[in-house]
Design an enzyme around this catalytic site. Structure first.
Site, PDB file in Angstrom:
ATOM      1  CE1 TYR A 389      -3.333   2.763   0.273  1.00  0.00           C
ATOM      2  CE2 TYR A 389      -3.079   2.765   2.663  1.00  0.00           C
ATOM      3  CZ  TYR A 389      -3.644   3.293   1.518  1.00  0.00           C
ATOM      4  OH  TYR A 389      -4.506   4.349   1.605  1.00  0.00           O
ATOM      5  CG  HIS A 527      -9.242   1.080  -4.328  1.00  0.00           C
ATOM      6  ND1 HIS A 527      -8.106   1.311  -5.062  1.00  0.00           N
ATOM      7  CD2 HIS A 527      -9.293   2.074  -3.404  1.00  0.00           C
ATOM      8  CE1 HIS A 527      -7.501   2.400  -4.620  1.00  0.00           C
ATOM      9  NE2 HIS A 527      -8.199   2.884  -3.608  1.00  0.00           N
TER      10      HIS A 527
END
Length: 536
Positions: A389, A527
């Site tokens: 991430y 997402h």
């Protein structure tokens, strides 16, 4: 631990009904989450043939007063079914007439009309449905019956003007017939104002970004595709049930097409081929996802039958991890979690696998980067897998310098060191739309986090120029496919998104990638998941 979380996560990983074959690393796909399994049997329509204008015009005139929308009883639809290549040669007016004959709203540009008609014919050929895409025949007691359908227009001003010019050629009789349509919902008749609007009105609506509704009243947020059940999807208008099939881009280039997983995903390798299937997903809060009404991670697991799942932005605290790990039973007992120590309930990554890795590492080995739980590395027989991430540059680009001068180079050095022993698969949310094709509005986001020239250059320098391959872009060089849609302004409904999530692989195994895909229909986060099938 919260009981709802325990139950939700147990559902997420309880796959006791599935046999596990660690040698094959891929199992037959089961029932889909919503609609058909992606990558299923497809129909292709050749563009090579042409259609005689006089013949089709004659059949169009015959079809105008024909209320029966079944292919077998309609000469126009039957003729197109016999030779689907004729669709590409039809004019906009002919396409609209054919769609109205089939009971499909004739909305959109020519490419959208062609896609809608092809989808309808493919469904008829496959025996998936014999009724109109708008004929929603359901149990009146079903909650989904209360949904109102809404169409969205995402056209440029030039396209709007072109369509308006085409509209002006339609006869007054045909206009009056389309002024009021009857839409059947729950067995009740709803009047729909479908009156044609003038060119100047269409320009204004396009400039203001308004959506055209099939209802006279407010457009409920319930029409979002995430609330549409699998039962209803086949009866919805294409642009509503599958908004990602809209080519949504402020400045599309010649040859670009919208990503459609139903036709672009590849079938799994043959039974004799060993492969591994990996999914990656920024869930934007795992606990919130598991509590979301209507979301079933079990159905996702059934549909995709993945071997490994990488998560980003789990937002879990370390105190929650052990309870979650104890809930991992029967198949996915291998899980590895990295949590933020500096900010609780922030960031976080994980790898969940039914294949036991040889080793696991957390972070990059640099204390300045490892306090936010942004990296988990699992070593398997033939590759390293990283769930990553990447830090967002933030409001005002306050972390841009840190991102491009410290984080990206450190991650690049880390994976290049891993490559010395075996290939690397790097996946996750990179918080960067690399090229203009990867973002709906490139011109309006030049100084927005995720699309600055500095971030894009850093992505190229530290990853692509260092021997890593963007698998989706290699497989789909001219395809517009997004993985992130902001919650504001109905971005997901209009497919106004960004491609921020990637599978990057070492060049040494790039040719072993069988499929790199996006799952835009899976909801629960801003997402959507992405996937990779790698032949071993």
């Amino acid at each position: 631990m919260n009981q709802a979380l325990q139950l939700g996560f147990r559902t997420f990983i309880n796959l006791s009904s599935f046999p596990v074959d660690p040698r094959k690393l891929g199992i037959g796909r089961l029932a889909p989450l919503r609609g058909k399994v992606m990558g299923s049997k497809r129909r292709s329509f050749s563009n090579s043939s042409s259609i005689a204008g006089q013949n089709i015009d004659k059949k169009l005139r015959e079809a105008i007063d024909n209320d029966n929308n079944t292919i077998s009883d309609n000469p126009l639809l039957q003729d197109i079914k016999d030779d689907p290549s004729k669709i590409e040669a039809m004019t906009i007016q002919q396409l609209r007439t054919a769609l109205r004959t089939a009971g499909i709203p004739p909305k959109g540009l020519k490419r959208e009309l062609v896609s809608a008609l092809q989808s309808y014919l493919a469904k008829e050929i496959d025996g998936a449905g014999e009724s109109s895409l708008l004929a929603d025949k359901q149990d009146p007691s079903s909650n989904s019956d209360k949904r109102i359908y809404m169409m969205m227009e995402t056209k440029s001003v030039e396209d709007q003007v072109q369509d308006a010019n085409s509209f002006s050629k339609v006869s007054k009789v045909q206009q009056s017939r389309r002024t009021v349509k009857q839409l059947q919902i729950k067995g009740k008749t709803v009047d729909v104002n479908a009156k044609m609007v003038a060119t100047e009105q269409k320009k204004s609506a396009c400039a203001s970004g308004r959506m055209t509704s099939l209802t006279k009243k407010k457009a409920s947020s319930d029409v979002d595709s995430k609330y549409v059940s699998a039962k209803n999807r086949d009866t919805l208008p294409v642009n509503l049930s599958e908004p990602w099939t809209i080519l949504a881009h402020k400045k599309p280039q010649k040859g670009w097409i919208a990503y459609n997983p139903r036709t672009m995903r590849r079938s799994l390798p043959t039974e004799n081929t060993k492969f591994v299937k990996i999914l990656s997903w920024n869930v934007n809060g795992l606990r919130a996802l598991l509590k979301l009404e209507g979301f079933s991670a079990m159905e996702l697991a059934k549909q995709e039958n993945f071997d490994v799942l990488c998560l980003q932005e789990t937002k879990l605290q370390e105190k929650d991890v052990e309870s979650i790990k104890q809930s991992l039973i029967e198949g996915y007992e291998n899980s590895f979690w990295a949590c933020s120590n500096t900010r609780l309930g922030y960031s976080g990554t994980a790898i969940i696998s039914r294949i036991k890795p040889l080793s696991v590492r957390y972070g990059l080995g640099i204390s300045d980067h490892d306090s936010e739980g942004r990296v988990v590395t699992a070593e398997f027989d033939s590759f390293y897998l990283l769930s990553v991430y990447v830090p967002n540059s933030g409001d005002g680009l306050r972390r841009l310098t840190y991102r491009i001068t410290e984080w990206d180079p450190s991650l690049s050095n880390y994976i290049k060191e891993l490559e010395k022993s075996k290939a690397v698969i790097l996946t996750g949310d990179f918080n960067c739309a690399h090229e203009e094709i990867d973002i709906y509005n490139p011109a309006g986001n030049r100084r927005s986090a995720g699309f600055t020239i500095e971030e894009r250059q850093s992505f190229s320098t530290n990853f692509l120029s260092s021997g890593f391959v963007d698998t989706f872009r290699k497989q789909n060089p001219d395809v517009v496919g997004y993985t992130y849609w902001g919650y504001r302004h109905g971005a997901r409904k209009g497919n106004k998104g960004w491609r921020l999530d990637y599978f990057l692989v070492s060049d040494a195994i790039a040719d072993d990638v069988h499929d790199s895909f996006i799952l835009p229909d899976v909801i629960g986060s801003d997402h959507c998941p992405i996937g990779l099938v790698l032949k071993l």
